[in-house]
Design a protein around this motif. Structure first.
Motif, PDB file in Angstrom:
ATOM      1  N   MET A 197       5.178   4.350  17.731  1.00  0.00           N
ATOM      2  CA  MET A 197       4.155   5.334  18.108  1.00  0.00           C
ATOM      3  C   MET A 197       3.886   6.307  16.971  1.00  0.00           C
ATOM      4  N   LYS A 198       2.678   6.836  16.972  1.00  0.00           N
ATOM      5  CA  LYS A 198       2.347   7.962  16.111  1.00  0.00           C
ATOM      6  C   LYS A 198       2.834   9.244  16.790  1.00  0.00           C
ATOM      7  N   LYS A 204      12.622  13.689  16.497  1.00  0.00           N
ATOM      8  CA  LYS A 204      11.605  13.050  17.334  1.00  0.00           C
ATOM      9  C   LYS A 204      10.613  12.215  16.537  1.00  0.00           C
ATOM     10  N   THR A 205      10.356  12.600  15.283  1.00  0.00           N
ATOM     11  CA  THR A 205       9.443  11.818  14.441  1.00  0.00           C
ATOM     12  C   THR A 205       9.988  10.412  14.229  1.00  0.00           C
ATOM     13  N   GLU A 251       0.819  -1.214   0.000  1.00  0.00           N
ATOM     14  CA  GLU A 251       0.000   0.000   0.000  1.00  0.00           C
ATOM     15  C   GLU A 251       0.853   1.264   0.000  1.00  0.00           C
ATOM     16  N   GLY A 252       2.187   1.087   0.043  1.00  0.00           N
ATOM     17  CA  GLY A 252       3.083   2.236   0.014  1.00  0.00           C
ATOM     18  C   GLY A 252       3.419   2.799   1.373  1.00  0.00           C
ATOM     19  N   GLU A 253       2.986   2.113   2.433  1.00  0.00           N
ATOM     20  CA  GLU A 253       3.283   2.591   3.786  1.00  0.00           C
ATOM     21  C   GLU A 253       4.676   2.145   4.209  1.00  0.00           C
ATOM     22  N   GLU A 254       5.401   3.053   4.825  1.00  0.00           N
ATOM     23  CA  GLU A 254       6.757   2.762   5.272  1.00  0.00           C
ATOM     24  C   GLU A 254       6.741   2.219   6.701  1.00  0.00           C
ATOM     25  N   VAL A 255       7.398   1.090   6.909  1.00  0.00           N
ATOM     26  CA  VAL A 255       7.470   0.463   8.229  1.00  0.00           C
ATOM     27  C   VAL A 255       8.927   0.455   8.681  1.00  0.00           C
ATOM     28  N   SER A 256       9.207   1.162   9.776  1.00  0.00           N
ATOM     29  CA  SER A 256      10.579   1.205  10.308  1.00  0.00           C
ATOM     30  C   SER A 256      10.943  -0.143  10.912  1.00  0.00           C
TER      31      SER A 256
END
Length: 248
Positions: free
Chosen positions: A199-200, A190-191, A78-83
């Motif tokens: 966390m968001k 911090k992001t 879906e194009g979402e980035e997962v650290s």
């Protein structure tokens, strides 16, 4: 001028026998065997925001971080980035491509200016066949990586968001025995810290406020002051008993 001199010193250190033998991958190996990797390694400086490699890309090298920070991540359909991980000095990455048809299994981007060694992956592949100690070290490194992620998952399940931030800050402290007056700098923005801790942004901000109230820490920009290490240790409730949790 001083920064340039420091970088040159660090460059020499990163290509030294001692630096390589301190890495799990080359521990307990004969000097002549380690020297093969040192002689093949090339050091390069990377600016923040530079892509080191992309998921699925053919791997010609694996990498050793001398200084700075690197983020590993996966991109969903879906194009979402997962650290996946944040890596810094003494970390090795990209080596597992030899088990994945020579392709990188994640993407890597420089998040703070870095100096990184690149070593031909073919050399690692050839030496794994010939050197039992290297093969054992490779297995050990993979097990340690897996264990780190298991402990990180445990932290997500057992600790509150403020406690997770507290654990992160403890991991930045040079000595846990320091009682008060500890001053440190956040290694990246911090992001990214929020993402690394699962966390968001809004959750991170609320959790940080709670941590301030409960422990008395002060944060101004990237500067963190811990007036009482005892209060912080008591608040995180034992997560520091797992050393790997402090390396996230």
């Amino acid at each position: 001028m001083k920064a340039t001199k420091d970088r040159k010193v660090e460059s020499r250190q990163c290509t030294s026998l001692g630096f390589f033998k301190d890495l799990t991958l080359f521990a307990d190996m004969a000097e002549a065997d380690v020297a093969r990797f040192i002689n093949a390694a090339q050091i390069k400086s990377y600016k923040k925001g530079t892509s080191l490699y992309q998921e699925g890309e053919q791997a010609d090298f694996f990498y050793i971080i001398c200084n700075g920070w690197l983020k590993l991540f996966h991109t969903t359909e879906e194009g979402e980035e997962v650290s996946l991980a944040m890596l810094t000095k003494n970390s090795v990455t990209g080596e597992n491509a030899i088990f994945e048809k020579g392709c990188f299994t994640s993407s890597a981007v420089v998040v703070e200016d870095a100096q990184i060694l690149s070593v031909p992956l073919t050399l690692l592949k050839d030496q794994l066949r010939a050197n039992n100690q290297l093969a054992f070290n490779m297995l050990t490194s993979m097990v340690q990586y897996q264990r780190r992620h298991e402990l990180q998952l445990e932290q997500y399940l057992l600790y509150s968001a403020p406690q997770r931030i507290g654990c992160f800050l403890l991991g930045l402290c040079p000595k846990l025995e320091q009682i008060d007056g500890v001053i440190l700098n956040l290694p990246y923005d911090k992001t990214l810290i929020a993402s690394t801790l699962g966390m968001k942004g809004a959750t991170f901000s609320r959790a940080l406020n709670i941590l301030r109230e409960e422990t008395g820490i002060h944060i101004t920009g990237t500067r963190v002051t811990i007036d009482s290490m005892e209060r912080l240790l008591k608040f995180v409730n034992g997560c520091y008993s797992h050393p790997h949790l402090l390396d996230i």
